[in-house]
Write a protein that holds these residues in place. Structure first.
Motif, mmCIF file in Angstrom:
data_model
loop_
_atom_site.group_PDB
_atom_site.id
_atom_site.type_symbol
_atom_site.label_atom_id
_atom_site.label_comp_id
_atom_site.label_asym_id
_atom_site.label_seq_id
_atom_site.Cartn_x
_atom_site.Cartn_y
_atom_site.Cartn_z
ATOM 1 N N GLN A 139 12.638 -8.394 20.336
ATOM 2 C CA GLN A 139 12.138 -7.109 20.818
ATOM 3 C C GLN A 139 13.291 -6.293 21.412
ATOM 4 O O GLN A 139 13.395 -5.094 21.192
ATOM 5 N N GLY A 140 14.149 -6.968 22.170
ATOM 6 C CA GLY A 140 15.300 -6.296 22.769
ATOM 7 C C GLY A 140 16.227 -5.710 21.721
ATOM 8 O O GLY A 140 16.715 -4.586 21.867
ATOM 9 N N MET A 141 16.455 -6.448 20.662
ATOM 10 C CA MET A 141 17.333 -5.947 19.598
ATOM 11 C C MET A 141 16.708 -4.736 18.916
ATOM 12 O O MET A 141 17.399 -3.756 18.613
ATOM 13 N N ALA A 142 15.411 -4.766 18.700
ATOM 14 C CA ALA A 142 14.734 -3.618 18.083
ATOM 15 C C ALA A 142 14.835 -2.389 18.989
ATOM 16 O O ALA A 142 15.126 -1.277 18.522
ATOM 17 N N THR A 143 14.620 -2.582 20.283
ATOM 18 C CA THR A 143 14.709 -1.469 21.228
ATOM 19 C C THR A 143 16.135 -0.979 21.339
ATOM 20 O O THR A 143 16.397 0.234 21.346
ATOM 21 N N ARG A 144 17.079 -1.896 21.421
ATOM 22 C CA ARG A 144 18.504 -1.529 21.506
ATOM 23 C C ARG A 144 18.908 -0.677 20.307
ATOM 24 O O ARG A 144 19.585 0.340 20.450
ATOM 25 N N ARG A 145 18.474 -1.081 19.128
ATOM 26 C CA ARG A 145 18.789 -0.320 17.920
ATOM 27 C C ARG A 145 18.113 1.052 17.934
ATOM 28 O O ARG A 145 18.707 2.042 17.524
ATOM 29 N N GLU A 187 23.947 -11.538 24.223
ATOM 30 C CA GLU A 187 22.599 -12.097 24.156
ATOM 31 C C GLU A 187 21.838 -11.804 25.452
ATOM 32 O O GLU A 187 20.650 -11.462 25.415
ATOM 33 N N LEU A 188 22.508 -11.931 26.579
ATOM 34 C CA LEU A 188 21.881 -11.669 27.875
ATOM 35 C C LEU A 188 21.395 -10.228 27.979
ATOM 36 O O LEU A 188 20.241 -9.980 28.327
ATOM 37 N N ILE A 189 22.276 -9.260 27.658
ATOM 38 C CA ILE A 189 21.854 -7.869 27.811
ATOM 39 C C ILE A 189 20.802 -7.485 26.773
ATOM 40 O O ILE A 189 19.914 -6.678 27.062
ATOM 41 N N THR A 190 20.869 -8.081 25.595
ATOM 42 C CA THR A 190 19.852 -7.782 24.590
ATOM 43 C C THR A 190 18.489 -8.278 25.057
ATOM 44 O O THR A 190 17.494 -7.554 24.969
ATOM 45 N N GLU A 191 18.454 -9.479 25.594
ATOM 46 C CA GLU A 191 17.174 -10.021 26.041
ATOM 47 C C GLU A 191 16.714 -9.409 27.361
ATOM 48 O O GLU A 191 15.559 -8.997 27.495
ATOM 49 N N ALA A 192 17.615 -9.318 28.338
ATOM 50 C CA ALA A 192 17.209 -8.871 29.678
ATOM 51 C C ALA A 192 17.084 -7.352 29.769
ATOM 52 O O ALA A 192 16.015 -6.833 30.098
#
Length: 134
Positions: free
Chosen positions: A13-19, A43-48
């Motif tokens: 979900q984090g990667m989708a939002t980040r993109r 990985e930490l910033i993508t998830e958190a």
């Protein structure tokens, strides 16, 4: 059986939002430049940050963008200010929103911080305008 090394749902979900916020090209550049040293941080910033905070439904991406720019400006995080000003093209935050956020920074965090962030925002907006007309 679940693969313990597979990305978590929060990471996905984090990667989708980040993109969605930063754009595929930015995320792809960051990912391709990642090494064993900084991969855990990515990985930490993508998830958190992106999976836990930016993906929450309470605030819109526009609102989160405005808050983020103000916080980064107040903290003097110049590169991050520039990156998030550029991301306004994906979040719906307007130039007026950025201006208002930086006025708040001037009052609550100091004129020098806001003044510097305004210079950065102007440069980024000029670059974006030039790219649009090219």
């Amino acid at each position: 059986m679940n693969d313990p090394l597979a990305p978590s749902e929060r990471y996905r979900q984090g990667m989708a939002t980040r993109r969605a916020v930063l754009g595929d090209s930015h995320v792809d550049r960051t990912q391709s430049g990642s090494t064993d040293f900084d991969r855990p941080f990515q990985e930490l910033i993508t998830e958190a940050a992106w999976g836990h905070v930016w993906s929450r439904p309470t605030l819109s991406k526009r609102e989160r963008s405005i808050v983020t720019i103000a916080l980064l400006a107040a903290l003097g995080q110049d590169d991050e200010v520039a990156m998030h000003v550029r991301a306004t093209s994906n979040t719906g935050a307007t130039r007026e929103d950025v201006c208002d956020a930086l006025l708040h920074v001037a009052i609550y965090a100091g004129v020098p911080a806001a003044n510097h962030a305004i210079k950065i925002a102007k440069q980024v907006f000029e670059q974006m305008d030039a790219e649009e007309t090219a």
